[in-house]
Structures are given as C-alpha cells and as structure tokens.
Design an enzyme around this catalytic site. Structure first.
Site, PDB file in Angstrom:
ATOM      1  N   PRO A   7     -72.627 -28.286  -1.387  1.00  0.00           N
ATOM      2  CA  PRO A   7     -73.427 -28.162  -2.613  1.00  0.00           C
ATOM      3  C   PRO A   7     -73.821 -26.707  -2.826  1.00  0.00           C
ATOM      4  O   PRO A   7     -74.298 -26.056  -1.886  1.00  0.00           O
ATOM      5  CB  PRO A   7     -74.664 -29.025  -2.318  1.00  0.00           C
ATOM      6  CG  PRO A   7     -74.750 -29.103  -0.831  1.00  0.00           C
ATOM      7  CD  PRO A   7     -73.346 -28.976  -0.316  1.00  0.00           C
ATOM      8  N   MET A   8     -73.625 -26.184  -4.034  1.00  0.00           N
ATOM      9  CA  MET A   8     -73.999 -24.794  -4.292  1.00  0.00           C
ATOM     10  C   MET A   8     -74.576 -24.663  -5.700  1.00  0.00           C
ATOM     11  O   MET A   8     -73.860 -24.864  -6.691  1.00  0.00           O
ATOM     12  CB  MET A   8     -72.791 -23.868  -4.101  1.00  0.00           C
ATOM     13  CG  MET A   8     -72.380 -23.756  -2.634  1.00  0.00           C
ATOM     14  SD  MET A   8     -70.946 -22.700  -2.347  1.00  0.00           S
ATOM     15  CE  MET A   8     -69.611 -23.784  -2.814  1.00  0.00           C
ATOM     16  N   CYS A  66     -82.406 -25.573   2.018  1.00  0.00           N
ATOM     17  CA  CYS A  66     -82.465 -24.490   1.038  1.00  0.00           C
ATOM     18  C   CYS A  66     -83.762 -23.702   1.210  1.00  0.00           C
ATOM     19  O   CYS A  66     -84.843 -24.282   1.151  1.00  0.00           O
ATOM     20  CB  CYS A  66     -82.395 -25.112  -0.351  1.00  0.00           C
ATOM     21  SG  CYS A  66     -82.249 -23.898  -1.628  1.00  0.00           S
ATOM     22  N   LYS A 119     -78.586 -32.973   4.598  1.00  0.00           N
ATOM     23  CA  LYS A 119     -77.987 -31.691   4.973  1.00  0.00           C
ATOM     24  C   LYS A 119     -79.134 -30.794   5.419  1.00  0.00           C
ATOM     25  O   LYS A 119     -80.087 -30.578   4.662  1.00  0.00           O
ATOM     26  CB  LYS A 119     -77.248 -31.071   3.794  1.00  0.00           C
ATOM     27  CG  LYS A 119     -76.685 -29.671   4.067  1.00  0.00           C
ATOM     28  CD  LYS A 119     -75.713 -29.261   2.961  1.00  0.00           C
ATOM     29  CE  LYS A 119     -75.182 -27.847   3.141  1.00  0.00           C
ATOM     30  NZ  LYS A 119     -76.114 -26.827   2.626  1.00  0.00           N
ATOM     31  N   HIS A 155     -75.925 -27.159   8.555  1.00  0.00           N
ATOM     32  CA  HIS A 155     -75.620 -25.739   8.365  1.00  0.00           C
ATOM     33  C   HIS A 155     -76.112 -25.074   9.651  1.00  0.00           C
ATOM     34  O   HIS A 155     -77.313 -25.015   9.912  1.00  0.00           O
ATOM     35  CB  HIS A 155     -76.346 -25.203   7.123  1.00  0.00           C
ATOM     36  CG  HIS A 155     -76.075 -23.759   6.839  1.00  0.00           C
ATOM     37  ND1 HIS A 155     -76.593 -23.113   5.747  1.00  0.00           N
ATOM     38  CD2 HIS A 155     -75.347 -22.824   7.504  1.00  0.00           C
ATOM     39  CE1 HIS A 155     -76.194 -21.841   5.742  1.00  0.00           C
ATOM     40  NE2 HIS A 155     -75.453 -21.642   6.806  1.00  0.00           N
ATOM     41  N   ASN A 207     -71.276 -27.203   8.984  1.00  0.00           N
ATOM     42  CA  ASN A 207     -71.190 -26.285   7.848  1.00  0.00           C
ATOM     43  C   ASN A 207     -71.704 -24.912   8.266  1.00  0.00           C
ATOM     44  O   ASN A 207     -72.532 -24.788   9.151  1.00  0.00           O
ATOM     45  CB  ASN A 207     -72.057 -26.830   6.686  1.00  0.00           C
ATOM     46  CG  ASN A 207     -72.299 -25.789   5.591  1.00  0.00           C
ATOM     47  OD1 ASN A 207     -73.439 -25.394   5.341  1.00  0.00           O
ATOM     48  ND2 ASN A 207     -71.248 -25.333   4.957  1.00  0.00           N
ATOM     49  N   GLY A 208     -71.145 -23.896   7.604  1.00  0.00           N
ATOM     50  CA  GLY A 208     -71.628 -22.530   7.795  1.00  0.00           C
ATOM     51  C   GLY A 208     -70.561 -21.620   8.359  1.00  0.00           C
ATOM     52  O   GLY A 208     -70.083 -21.839   9.479  1.00  0.00           O
ATOM     53  N   GLY A 224     -68.355 -23.882   1.934  1.00  0.00           N
ATOM     54  CA  GLY A 224     -69.012 -23.483   0.697  1.00  0.00           C
ATOM     55  C   GLY A 224     -68.337 -22.279   0.073  1.00  0.00           C
ATOM     56  O   GLY A 224     -67.397 -22.401  -0.710  1.00  0.00           O
TER      57      GLY A 224
HETATM   58  C1  LIG Z   1     -74.506 -19.834  -4.586  1.00  0.00           C
HETATM   59  C2  LIG Z   1     -74.935 -20.797  -3.512  1.00  0.00           C
HETATM   60  C3  LIG Z   1     -75.752 -21.868  -3.828  1.00  0.00           C
HETATM   61  C4  LIG Z   1     -76.144 -22.780  -2.842  1.00  0.00           C
HETATM   62  N1  LIG Z   1     -76.866 -23.878  -3.212  1.00  0.00           N
HETATM   63  C5  LIG Z   1     -77.109 -24.861  -2.293  1.00  0.00           C
HETATM   64  C6  LIG Z   1     -77.664 -26.102  -2.666  1.00  0.00           C
HETATM   65  O1  LIG Z   1     -77.908 -26.377  -3.841  1.00  0.00           O
HETATM   66  N2  LIG Z   1     -77.916 -27.013  -1.685  1.00  0.00           N
HETATM   67  C7  LIG Z   1     -77.600 -26.766  -0.370  1.00  0.00           C
HETATM   68  O2  LIG Z   1     -77.818 -27.628   0.479  1.00  0.00           O
HETATM   69  N3  LIG Z   1     -77.058 -25.616  -0.005  1.00  0.00           N
HETATM   70  C8  LIG Z   1     -76.776 -24.670  -0.930  1.00  0.00           C
HETATM   71  N4  LIG Z   1     -76.116 -23.534  -0.556  1.00  0.00           N
HETATM   72  C9  LIG Z   1     -75.702 -23.388   0.842  1.00  0.00           C
HETATM   73  C10 LIG Z   1     -74.295 -23.966   1.049  1.00  0.00           C
HETATM   74  O3  LIG Z   1     -74.264 -25.342   0.787  1.00  0.00           O
HETATM   75  C11 LIG Z   1     -73.845 -23.744   2.503  1.00  0.00           C
HETATM   76  O4  LIG Z   1     -74.728 -24.430   3.353  1.00  0.00           O
HETATM   77  C12 LIG Z   1     -73.846 -22.273   2.893  1.00  0.00           C
HETATM   78  O5  LIG Z   1     -73.258 -21.465   1.882  1.00  0.00           O
HETATM   79  C13 LIG Z   1     -73.112 -22.072   4.215  1.00  0.00           C
HETATM   80  O6  LIG Z   1     -71.794 -22.510   4.122  1.00  0.00           O
HETATM   81  P1  LIG Z   1     -70.567 -21.477   3.880  1.00  0.00           P
HETATM   82  O7  LIG Z   1     -70.702 -20.406   4.904  1.00  0.00           O
HETATM   83  O8  LIG Z   1     -69.326 -22.302   4.006  1.00  0.00           O
HETATM   84  O9  LIG Z   1     -70.747 -20.923   2.484  1.00  0.00           O
HETATM   85  C14 LIG Z   1     -75.723 -22.603  -1.508  1.00  0.00           C
HETATM   86  C15 LIG Z   1     -74.890 -21.535  -1.206  1.00  0.00           C
HETATM   87  C16 LIG Z   1     -74.479 -20.645  -2.172  1.00  0.00           C
HETATM   88  C17 LIG Z   1     -73.549 -19.510  -1.828  1.00  0.00           C
END
Ligand SMILES: Cc1cc2nc3c(=O)[nH]c(=O)nc-3n(C[C@H](O)[C@H](O)[C@H](O)COP(=O)(O)O)c2cc1C
Length: 340
Positions: free
Chosen positions: A20-21, A103, A142, A174, A214-215, A236
């Site tokens: 989710p982003m 978050c 999450k 994460h 995740n992460g 993500g």
């Molecule tokens: C632009 C952006 C918005 C995000 N919004 C959310 C969100 O709405 N809910 C959430 O649980 N995590 C959010 N995240 C975190 C991602 O879900 C993820 O946990 C984090 O980016 C680490 O994963 P990655 O390294 O694969 O990006 C967001 C990340 C980004 C970059």
C-alpha cells in the site's frame, strides 16, 4: 461465513503483494500493475476509517473488477469505526481488509494510529477483532518491528500475539522500526535499519500464521530469494519505480512459465483505460504518472519519461500519447543503466 472465504488468497501458498502506498497505489496504478502481474495481491493506499464513514465512498473505495485480488488498507484506532468501515468495504467487493500499524507520518500520529499503535498491542487486537467480526473476508495487519526504543523482540511478539488472538489471516511486517520523532515519513522508510532475521524469527515462533516480509526488496528476484522460510513478500518502491519487473512475479514466485510482455497490447489497454477515465472527467496524467518508470533501462526510456511527464499534463493531451511515446522505445536491447 466460510473458512474458505476467510482464507481465500492466503490459502494458496506463497504470495507476492504490491505494498500500500499513499498517493501511488490508487486505482489507476493498480489497474496498470495488474496487467503486468496477474497473480499479485494488490493493496490500496491507506484510507482513514473516518473518511470511509463520512466521505465520498465511490471516489475512495471504487475500483475495477480487474484489480482483484485487492486488499483495502484502513487507518484508524477506533474499533467500532474500523469495523463499520470494513463492513462497507466488504460491500464494495474487496478481498481483504488490512489495518495500518506502520505509517509514521505526523498527520497519522495525531489521529493515534499507524506505527504508534505498535505501543498499544491490546488496542490493535481490539480493532482487528472488531473488524474480523464485521466481515467474512480476510482481515490482516501490516506493522513494523517496533518504534523508537522498543525492543523489537518483545514489541513484534506482542503485536503479533494480539493479531493472532484476533483471528487475522496474515501479518505483513515492514522489517524496520519507525522512529516517531525526528524523521520524515520518507526517512522512516530508509534510515531505521532493516532486520529480515527478526521476521524470520517471528515465523519460527508462529509457524501456523501467514507471515509476509516487506521492506527494501528492490526486485522480484530478490523478493523470491527472501521468500524462503516465509509465506509472502511485499514490494513497494521497487515495483512502483520499475513496473516491468512485475512481469517476473509469475515465473519467480508462482512457478508460471516465463512469458514476454506484449507491450503494444498493454499500452493499447492502458490507452483505452485512460480514454474511459477521461470520459468520466479524469485527466490523462492521473493514469500516465504511474507508468513513467515502465521502460527503465531500455533504449528510448528517457524520451518515454519525458513525453509522459511533460505532455500528459497538457489540457489537450489524449491517450494516443502513450502510443506515441512508446514509438521511441526500443525493446531489443538488454536493459542498461545508461540507456537514453
Ligand atoms: C509514497 C509511499 C506511500 C506509502 N504509503 C503507505 C500506506 O498508505 N500504508 C502503508 O502501510 N505503508 C505505506 N508506505 C510504506 C510501504 O507500504 C512499504 O512498507 C515501504 O515502502 C517499504 O517497502 P519497500 O522498501 O518495498 O518500498 C508508503 C511508501 C511510499 C513510498
């Protein structure tokens, strides 16, 4: 309610999810990702429970049937409101409801939800339990491995135990802490160190629970390597920035035969989708902004990016722009760092 429905996509074996982003994984983005990764579980942006209760539901929750399997992520810390929001979302046809306990943004902290809920596992349990009682689809969470000076061993165990007790179908972690003071949300996705082994230990302790990692998984290949000993992987930024990599999900995660992406067909599909979106009053750039990274590393990628970034925002832009931009891309080359 049947147990089969409850488990749904979680009963099928290893799972790949796009994270989710906020501002990124809107319905336009998800439609696009779905074309590249037919098997992936897709997540919405986090939507605050209050918004679902009082806002424009069609705008907040509406999606295309192609997006299934699709999980709605909710933010909140009031069990009754979360339960009601989950019930409404189930009516919209979502396949899963996920609670955000990760978050770290200020706005979210002031509403007492997101990562600061790592400090209140009992309340998280109440929220999840209320959500679970309200719907028959999977309810999941999450979370982070902890916040601030919490000990990640105790903090993640406490959160996970509360989630298990509430009957969740999956725990996505994460694998880094959130530092609630002094870091921006963006810094909180990079600076606290990753600790994948903590997530593996959680799985060892809870062998019957679906545990997803995740992460920092920057490619589907890397994600597949980290799937060992776990149940799912969630990407993500890597998926968003380099969406073509999502085509590897089938072969590397789900054992499907490798297949070339039919880019002309994909772009025609996206152009048709953009046309329909514009006919409903939307803008072309709301669709194309998620596609800028598509040809990363291929000759012509820079021109593709430039055309989408500069011309899709013009008021007279039409969906044909996608096909025009694609005409500059050559797919014959092996991806290179320096390709123009
Ligand atoms: C632009 C952006 C918005 C995000 N919004 C959310 C969100 O709405 N809910 C959430 O649980 N995590 C959010 N995240 C975190 C991602 O879900 C993820 O946990 C984090 O980016 C680490 O994963 P990655 O390294 O694969 O990006 C967001 C990340 C980004 C970059």
């Amino acid at each position: 309610m049947t147990d089969a429905k409850r488990k749904a996509h979680y009963a099928r074996g290893p799972l790949f999810a796009v994270a989710p982003m906020i501002d990124w994984t809107d319905r336009r983005c998800r439609f696009f990702h779905r074309l590249l990764a037919p098997d992936a579980l897709l997540y919405t942006e986090m939507i605050v429970a209050d918004a679902v209760l009082h806002g424009d539901r069609e705008r907040l929750l509406g999606f295309d049937s192609e997006e299934h399997p699709l999980a709605l992520q909710l933010g909140g810390s009031d069990p009754a409101k979360l339960a009601e929001a989950a019930r409404i979302a189930e009516g919209f046809g979502y396949d899963e409801i996920n609670l955000n306990v990760g978050c770290p943004s200020d706005r979210v902290q002031s509403g007492a939800f997101g990562a600061c809920l790592m400090l209140q596992p009992a309340l998280v349990g109440e929220c999840l339990s209320a959500m679970r009682q309200a719907v028959s689809i999977p309810v999941t969470v999450k979370c982070r491995i902890g916040v601030d000076d919490q000990d990640p061993e105790a903090a993640l165990d406490a959160l996970a135990d509360a989630a298990v007790e509430a009957g969740v179908s999956a725990i996505w972690v994460h694998a880094r802490k959130a530092w609630l003071q002094g870091l921006s949300p963006k810094e909180n996705r990079d600076i606290p160190p990753l600790d994948y082994s903590r997530v593996v230990r959680l799985k060892a302790r809870l062998p019957d629970m679906f545990i997803g990692l995740n992460g920092g998984l920057t490619s589907v290949r890397m994600a597949a390597e980290h799937l060992k000993g776990l149940d799912g992987v969630m990407m993500g930024r890597g998926a968003y920035g380099n969406p073509s990599d999502l085509a590897e999900v089938g072969p590397l995660i789900y054992d499907r035969p490798p297949a070339e992406v039919d880019y002309p067909a994909l772009l025609q599909r996206m152009a048709d989708y953009a046309g329909a979106h514009m006919a409903r009053g939307g803008r072309l750039s709301q669709v194309t902004r998620h596609m800028v990274g598509l040809f990363q590393g291929q000759p012509g990628a820079r021109r593709w990016r430039q055309i989408l970034s500069e011309r899709a925002v013009r008021p007279d832009a039409t969906p044909d722009l996608l096909l025009e931009a694609f005409s500059y891309v050559s797919l014959t080359g092996t991806p290179t760092e320096t390709a123009a």
